[in-house]
Design a protein around this motif. Structure first.
Motif, short mmCIF file in Angstrom:
data_model
loop_
_atom_site.label_atom_id
_atom_site.label_comp_id
_atom_site.label_asym_id
_atom_site.label_seq_id
_atom_site.Cartn_x
_atom_site.Cartn_y
_atom_site.Cartn_z
N GLU A 1 2.29 -73.57 -11.37
CA GLU A 1 2.23 -72.18 -11.79
C GLU A 1 3.62 -71.57 -11.71
N LEU A 2 4.13 -71.10 -12.83
CA LEU A 2 5.41 -70.41 -12.89
C LEU A 2 5.18 -68.99 -13.38
N SER A 3 6.12 -68.12 -13.06
CA SER A 3 6.07 -66.76 -13.61
C SER A 3 7.32 -66.55 -14.45
N ALA A 4 7.28 -65.56 -15.31
CA ALA A 4 8.43 -65.24 -16.15
C ALA A 4 9.66 -64.92 -15.30
N ALA A 5 9.45 -64.32 -14.13
CA ALA A 5 10.56 -63.98 -13.24
C ALA A 5 11.26 -65.22 -12.69
#
Length: 161
Positions: A82-86
């Protein structure tokens, strides 16, 4: 950072082996994500089922997706991460030859995760094999996709030194 590796500036599209430019051949749009290993800085490359070339996790956008959204979704589907845009920073945007589709060009957006991996992910979806790629001597790795070998990894290496 040298001008040739400036991630904000895409180089002129490459020519296909037959000498045609991108306007004369199908172009595939993709997003790739560079994931680094915390212990040594090597980057994760993947080989999709039925192919021979290693590349970054990622893939083609779904309708309405931004390149960032594509990268986040593909890394989740292919590796369960799971990655976030940040957590994503742009590396660059390039035109190159497609690794596994002869006669096709590639229009790629590449991002790097700011969070280094401490565990090896588990391949899922169409991913058959994982390989950690050192940033040194990658030009000699013949089964590394052109985008990674000639564009993105030299840029990443240039920002690490």
């Amino acid at each position: 950072m040298s001008a040739s590796h400036d991630p904000r500036q895409a180089p002129v599209p490459s020519s296909s082996p037959s000498g045609n430019d991108d306007a004369a051949r199908p172009v595939i749009k993709v997003t790739g994500v560079v994931l680094r290993r915390a212990s040594d800085g090597c980057v994760l490359t993947v080989r999709k089922r039925g192919t021979s070339m290693f590349m970054f996790p990622g893939g083609k956008p779904e309708a309405g997706e931004t390149p960032e959204e594509t990268g986040i979704r593909e890394v989740r589907e292919e590796l369960g991460i799971e990655l976030s845009a940040a957590e994503l920073e742009p590396v660059g945007e390039w035109h190159s030859d497609a690794a596994n589709e002869p006669g096709h060009g590639l229009h790629s957006h590449v991002f790097i995760s700011t969070v280094a991996l401490t565990q090896t992910p588990v391949p899922a979806a169409e991913i058959e094999e994982l390989r950690w790629q050192p940033l040194d001597d990658m030009e000699d790795v013949e089964d590394l996709a052109p985008l990674a070998r000639w564009y993105a990894l030299p840029t990443v290496r240039g920002t690490q030194s």
